[in-house]
Structures are given as structure tokens and as C-alpha cells.
Design a protein around this motif. Structure first.
Motif, PDB file in Angstrom:
ATOM      1  N   VAL A   9       9.513 -30.865  53.903  1.00 56.68           N
ATOM      2  CA  VAL A   9       9.747 -31.261  52.518  1.00 56.68           C
ATOM      3  C   VAL A   9       8.653 -30.684  51.622  1.00 56.68           C
ATOM      4  O   VAL A   9       7.463 -30.792  51.936  1.00 56.68           O
ATOM      5  N   THR A  10       9.056 -30.056  50.524  1.00 56.24           N
ATOM      6  CA  THR A  10       8.092 -29.638  49.503  1.00 56.24           C
ATOM      7  C   THR A  10       8.597 -30.085  48.141  1.00 56.24           C
ATOM      8  O   THR A  10       9.807 -30.198  47.927  1.00 56.24           O
ATOM      9  N   TYR A  11       7.692 -30.350  47.229  1.00 60.13           N
ATOM     10  CA  TYR A  11       8.061 -30.743  45.871  1.00 60.13           C
ATOM     11  C   TYR A  11       6.868 -30.449  44.961  1.00 60.13           C
ATOM     12  O   TYR A  11       6.123 -31.347  44.578  1.00 60.13           O
ATOM     13  N   PRO A  12       6.679 -29.175  44.600  1.00 58.52           N
ATOM     14  CA  PRO A  12       5.508 -28.777  43.817  1.00 58.52           C
ATOM     15  C   PRO A  12       5.369 -29.489  42.478  1.00 58.52           C
ATOM     16  O   PRO A  12       4.249 -29.602  41.961  1.00 58.52           O
ATOM     17  N   THR A  13       6.482 -29.963  41.911  1.00 61.99           N
ATOM     18  CA  THR A  13       6.420 -30.672  40.630  1.00 61.99           C
ATOM     19  C   THR A  13       5.437 -31.835  40.687  1.00 61.99           C
ATOM     20  O   THR A  13       4.774 -32.158  39.699  1.00 61.99           O
ATOM     21  N   LYS A  14       5.344 -32.453  41.845  1.00 70.38           N
ATOM     22  CA  LYS A  14       4.406 -33.564  42.034  1.00 70.38           C
ATOM     23  C   LYS A  14       3.224 -33.169  42.929  1.00 70.38           C
ATOM     24  O   LYS A  14       2.483 -34.029  43.410  1.00 70.38           O
ATOM     25  N   GLY A  15       3.066 -31.885  43.167  1.00 68.50           N
ATOM     26  CA  GLY A  15       1.927 -31.429  43.959  1.00 68.50           C
ATOM     27  C   GLY A  15       2.104 -31.560  45.454  1.00 68.50           C
ATOM     28  O   GLY A  15       1.133 -31.433  46.204  1.00 68.50           O
ATOM     29  N   ILE A  16       3.336 -31.804  45.916  1.00 69.78           N
ATOM     30  CA  ILE A  16       3.612 -31.900  47.359  1.00 69.78           C
ATOM     31  C   ILE A  16       3.932 -30.488  47.832  1.00 69.78           C
ATOM     32  O   ILE A  16       5.052 -30.005  47.721  1.00 69.78           O
ATOM     33  N   MET A  17       2.899 -29.811  48.347  1.00 71.37           N
ATOM     34  CA  MET A  17       3.001 -28.376  48.560  1.00 71.37           C
ATOM     35  C   MET A  17       3.570 -27.986  49.916  1.00 71.37           C
ATOM     36  O   MET A  17       4.168 -26.917  50.050  1.00 71.37           O
ATOM     37  N   VAL A  18       3.372 -28.809  50.921  1.00 69.89           N
ATOM     38  CA  VAL A  18       3.922 -28.470  52.227  1.00 69.89           C
ATOM     39  C   VAL A  18       3.982 -29.709  53.108  1.00 69.89           C
ATOM     40  O   VAL A  18       3.110 -30.572  53.050  1.00 69.89           O
ATOM     41  N   THR A  19       5.064 -29.792  53.879  1.00 69.06           N
ATOM     42  CA  THR A  19       5.172 -30.729  54.996  1.00 69.06           C
ATOM     43  C   THR A  19       5.374 -29.850  56.216  1.00 69.06           C
ATOM     44  O   THR A  19       6.324 -29.080  56.272  1.00 69.06           O
ATOM     45  N   THR A  20       4.480 -29.954  57.164  1.00 69.92           N
ATOM     46  CA  THR A  20       4.518 -29.014  58.282  1.00 69.92           C
ATOM     47  C   THR A  20       4.715 -29.715  59.618  1.00 69.92           C
ATOM     48  O   THR A  20       4.244 -30.832  59.818  1.00 69.92           O
ATOM     49  N   GLY A  21       5.406 -29.042  60.504  1.00 64.18           N
ATOM     50  CA  GLY A  21       5.613 -29.539  61.851  1.00 64.18           C
ATOM     51  C   GLY A  21       4.602 -28.988  62.837  1.00 64.18           C
ATOM     52  O   GLY A  21       4.650 -29.319  64.026  1.00 64.18           O
ATOM     53  N   ILE A  22       3.689 -28.154  62.367  1.00 63.70           N
ATOM     54  CA  ILE A  22       2.679 -27.554  63.239  1.00 63.70           C
ATOM     55  C   ILE A  22       1.415 -28.401  63.168  1.00 63.70           C
ATOM     56  O   ILE A  22       0.797 -28.539  62.102  1.00 63.70           O
ATOM     57  N   VAL A  23       1.039 -28.994  64.277  1.00 63.26           N
ATOM     58  CA  VAL A  23      -0.096 -29.919  64.309  1.00 63.26           C
ATOM     59  C   VAL A  23      -1.374 -29.245  63.813  1.00 63.26           C
ATOM     60  O   VAL A  23      -1.762 -28.180  64.297  1.00 63.26           O
ATOM     61  N   GLY A  24      -1.998 -29.863  62.828  1.00 55.36           N
ATOM     62  CA  GLY A  24      -3.270 -29.377  62.297  1.00 55.36           C
ATOM     63  C   GLY A  24      -3.181 -28.326  61.220  1.00 55.36           C
ATOM     64  O   GLY A  24      -4.201 -27.956  60.631  1.00 55.36           O
ATOM     65  N   SER A  25      -1.982 -27.861  60.925  1.00 55.19           N
ATOM     66  CA  SER A  25      -1.877 -26.732  59.993  1.00 55.19           C
ATOM     67  C   SER A  25      -2.044 -27.117  58.531  1.00 55.19           C
ATOM     68  O   SER A  25      -2.175 -26.247  57.671  1.00 55.19           O
ATOM     69  N   THR A  26      -2.039 -28.413  58.223  1.00 51.78           N
ATOM     70  CA  THR A  26      -2.275 -28.791  56.823  1.00 51.78           C
ATOM     71  C   THR A  26      -3.654 -28.368  56.346  1.00 51.78           C
ATOM     72  O   THR A  26      -3.853 -28.069  55.163  1.00 51.78           O
ATOM     73  N   MET A  27      -4.608 -28.328  57.262  1.00 50.56           N
ATOM     74  CA  MET A  27      -6.013 -28.101  56.856  1.00 50.56           C
ATOM     75  C   MET A  27      -6.289 -26.684  56.365  1.00 50.56           C
ATOM     76  O   MET A  27      -6.848 -26.507  55.271  1.00 50.56           O
ATOM     77  N   PRO A  28      -5.920 -25.632  57.104  1.00 53.09           N
ATOM     78  CA  PRO A  28      -6.140 -24.292  56.555  1.00 53.09           C
ATOM     79  C   PRO A  28      -5.289 -24.022  55.316  1.00 53.09           C
ATOM     80  O   PRO A  28      -5.735 -23.310  54.402  1.00 53.09           O
ATOM     81  N   ILE A  29      -4.092 -24.585  55.258  1.00 51.71           N
ATOM     82  CA  ILE A  29      -3.249 -24.415  54.064  1.00 51.71           C
ATOM     83  C   ILE A  29      -3.915 -25.084  52.865  1.00 51.71           C
ATOM     84  O   ILE A  29      -3.965 -24.524  51.759  1.00 51.71           O
ATOM     85  N   ALA A  30      -4.445 -26.287  53.078  1.00 47.97           N
ATOM     86  CA  ALA A  30      -5.135 -27.002  51.998  1.00 47.97           C
ATOM     87  C   ALA A  30      -6.343 -26.214  51.508  1.00 47.97           C
ATOM     88  O   ALA A  30      -6.638 -26.178  50.301  1.00 47.97           O
ATOM     89  N   ASN A  31      -7.049 -25.568  52.429  1.00 48.56           N
ATOM     90  CA  ASN A  31      -8.183 -24.736  52.017  1.00 48.56           C
ATOM     91  C   ASN A  31      -7.729 -23.612  51.090  1.00 48.56           C
ATOM     92  O   ASN A  31      -8.404 -23.291  50.100  1.00 48.56           O
TER      93      ASN A  31
END
Length: 326
Positions: free
Chosen positions: A106-128
């Protein structure tokens, strides 16, 4: 710590509204699956309602979050409209990703929801990456990277904290430690708290009661203010408990029955509700009306989603390859 930020009455009520929304949406999701109205993979966030609710009231719509497959609570707390969420998990064209992402993407940039990921731990490098972009633009945004305790032992965790520290990125790493990485207890995989690892990268780290709205609000308030001021990242380990098995259908036989019973008895949603009433922040009638309104919104969202259209065959390659626009 002393003199920590305390949410005022209106903010406390808003934190509870978001918690109640997450709880009700989770209960409806499980019901819709159990009655056969919808088939989808579902990772319940029940028990973890406080964490994103207390964080998100400190954020603006422009601030970014990255979340994981167990992320509907993060999405709803950040403001994802119910109809858009339900249409997406139901695979309908009116969903946030036209029904092609489903509940795990799920993504929804209008509210700043940039990525929902199924890859464990991948939110962190994306957030960087998002935080670096904000830093380069000087736009004042902060980014929250949500992840579970099971992700704290992979390389991306350490690489991301190190880079964020070196570059002083405006990012807050939030480990929602629900004591379980899929079917493995946290104490079987690590001898130290996740928050203690922040010291290795020269950044603040704090373990906080993730089921206490006041403690969670204070920790988030400080970390977000620090990031916004250009002082760099913070690691927050929010302690909580996962009420259900890893994925819908998991019978959780591996979970200690006594520990689970204790967590259920300590359910943070009714506990905070009782406190709001005891402290005179809200009355029973006011909270009951709020909860009834939430249920009505979910009713409408579910019916809207299930009445929608599935993507046509022409959508198979769309949003994959660049298209020439007239």
C-alpha cells in the motif's frame, strides 16, 4: 528523563480515535476474511495500536513513513482513507495502487505513506533515501521507518543506522518490538535490547513502553523535533505484544499462553479509554459516539470496496514501463 512533552486533552482524544480506528478495522478485516467475503493475506497489528497513533499526531501530512506488511495500523494512523485502503486490499481499481499492490504494498503519498514493503528490514534504507532527499531540498520533512524486532538482525538495519548517523539524516527508526519475529521469540535471537545498538552508531536510542500513549508520545515528540532541527536520527524501540499469530490462520501454538493472556488482559485500547474517562478528558457517551462513527465508516468502506471493479487486462503492464504521454 524529566520535562518530557505531554499531550494535551485534545491530542489524547485524537490518539485514542486513531487507536480505536485501528482496533475496529483489524476486527473487521478478520471477520470479512472468516466469512469468506474477501480472500487476502493478512498480518494483524492488534495490540500495537498505541505506537503509530502516538507517533503520527506529532507528524504532518507532508512527513513520510515507511511501513511493513504488518502495517495497516501505521497507514491508518497516518491518515489513509478507509475506502482507499479497503479497495486496495480487495484488489479493486479504486484502491491506492489501483488494486495491483494489495495489502502488502500500500502506498498513499498524499498523506506521506511512501511504501509498504514485504521485504523484511527494507523500510530502513528506503527511509534513508527519502530523508536524504528532504535534507537536500531543505523541506523540513522527517521520515519514520517502521520495522519489527525480527528485522533488527539483518544487515540493512546496521547499514541504515550507520549512514543516517554519518549524514545526520532526519529519520526516526521505530522498532515495533512485539516479541516475535514470525514464529521466533526475540530473546532467542538477541541478548541485548534493540535500542542499545544505537550507541554503536553515536545516535540516541530509547526503549519505551509502546503500549503507554504518554511515554510513546514523549519519545516520538523528542525524536521528531531532533530530526526536524537537523540533529540527526534516533532509534526508538517500542515494546508491545502481538495479539495474534504471524499471519491470519496461524494458530500461534508456539506462543506462551501465560504471556499472551497477560498481554490480552493489558489491552492498551480499553485501558487508555478508561483513563480518558477517569481523567475527565472524555465521557462515555462521547467515546461511544466516536466508536459508532468509526464502525459506520468501516461499513461504508467495505461495501464500497467489494462493489468495485477489478483491474482489466490492460493494467497488466501499466505502471511497469514508461509510457509516452500526449
Amino acid at each position: 528523563m524529566t520535562n518530557r512533552a505531554v499531550p494535551d486533552a485534545a491530542t489524547q482524544l485524537e490518539i485514542y480515535r486513531r487507536m480505536a480506528l485501528i482496533k475496529a478495522n483489524d476486527e473487521r478485516s478478520r471477520k470479512v476474511i472468516m466469512t469468506g467475503r474477501l480472500v487476502m493475506p493478512y498480518y494483524s497489528p492488534r495490540g500495537q495500536e498505541v505506537i503509530p497513533s502516538a507517533i503520527s499526531v506529532n507528524l504532518t501530512d507532508d512527513d513520510y513513513i515507511c511501513t511493513i506488511y504488518r502495517g495497516s495500523h501505521d497507514q491508518l494512523a497516518k491518515g489513509l482513507p478507509l475506502k482507499d485502503l479497503w479497495a486496495e486490499v480487495a484488489g479493486r481499481t479504486s484502491g491506492t495502487c489501483k488494486g495491483k499492490g494489495g495489502p502488502m504494498h500500500v502506498t498513499y503519498p498524499t498523506k506521506g505513506i511512501m511504501v509498504t514493503t514485504g521485504i523484511v528490514g527494507s523500510t530502513m534504507p528506503i527511509a534513508n533515501g527519502l530523508a536524504w532527499g528532504s535534507q537536500l531540498r531543505g523541506d523540513g520533512r522527517v521520515t519514520v521507518a517502521n520495522f519489527g524486532d525480527g528485522a533488527a538482525n539483518i544487515g540493512a538495519f546496521h547499514e541504515s543506522l550507520n549512514l543516517a548517523s554519518v549524514w545526520k539524516l532526519p529519520v526516526i527508526f521505530v522498532c515495533q518490538n512485539n516479541e516475535w519475529g514470525e514464529h521466533t521469540a526475540y530473546d532467542k535471537t538477541s541478548n541485548v535490547p534493540v535500542a542499545a545498538r544505537a550507541a554503536a552508531y553515536g545516535i540516541p536510542g530509547e526503549r519505551v513502553d509502546g503500549n503507554d500513549p504518554f511515554a510513546m508520545y514523549a519519545a516520538a515528540h523528542e525524536a521528531i523535533a531532533r530530526a526536524r532541527a537537523g540533529e540527526g536520527p534516533t532509534l526508538i524501540e517500542a515494546m508491545t505484544y502481538r495479539f495474534h499469530g504471524h499471519v491470519f490462520g496461524d494458530q500461534d501454538a508456539y506462543m506462551d499462553k501465560g504471556r499472551k493472556a497477560q498481554a490480552l488482559a493489558d489491552d492498551p485500547v480499553p485501558r487508555f479509554r478508561a483513563r480518558l474517562i477517569a481523567d475527565g478528558v472524555a465521557g462515555e457517551d462521547q467515546l461511544a459516539a466516536m466508536e459508532a462513527d468509526i464502525e459506520a465508516q468501516i461499513d461504508e468502506a467495505v461495501e464500497f470496496a467489494l462493489a468495485g471493479d477489478f483491474p482489466g487486462i490492460e493494467e497488466l503492464k501499466r505502471d511497469v514501463f514508461a509510457e509516452e504521454l500526449n
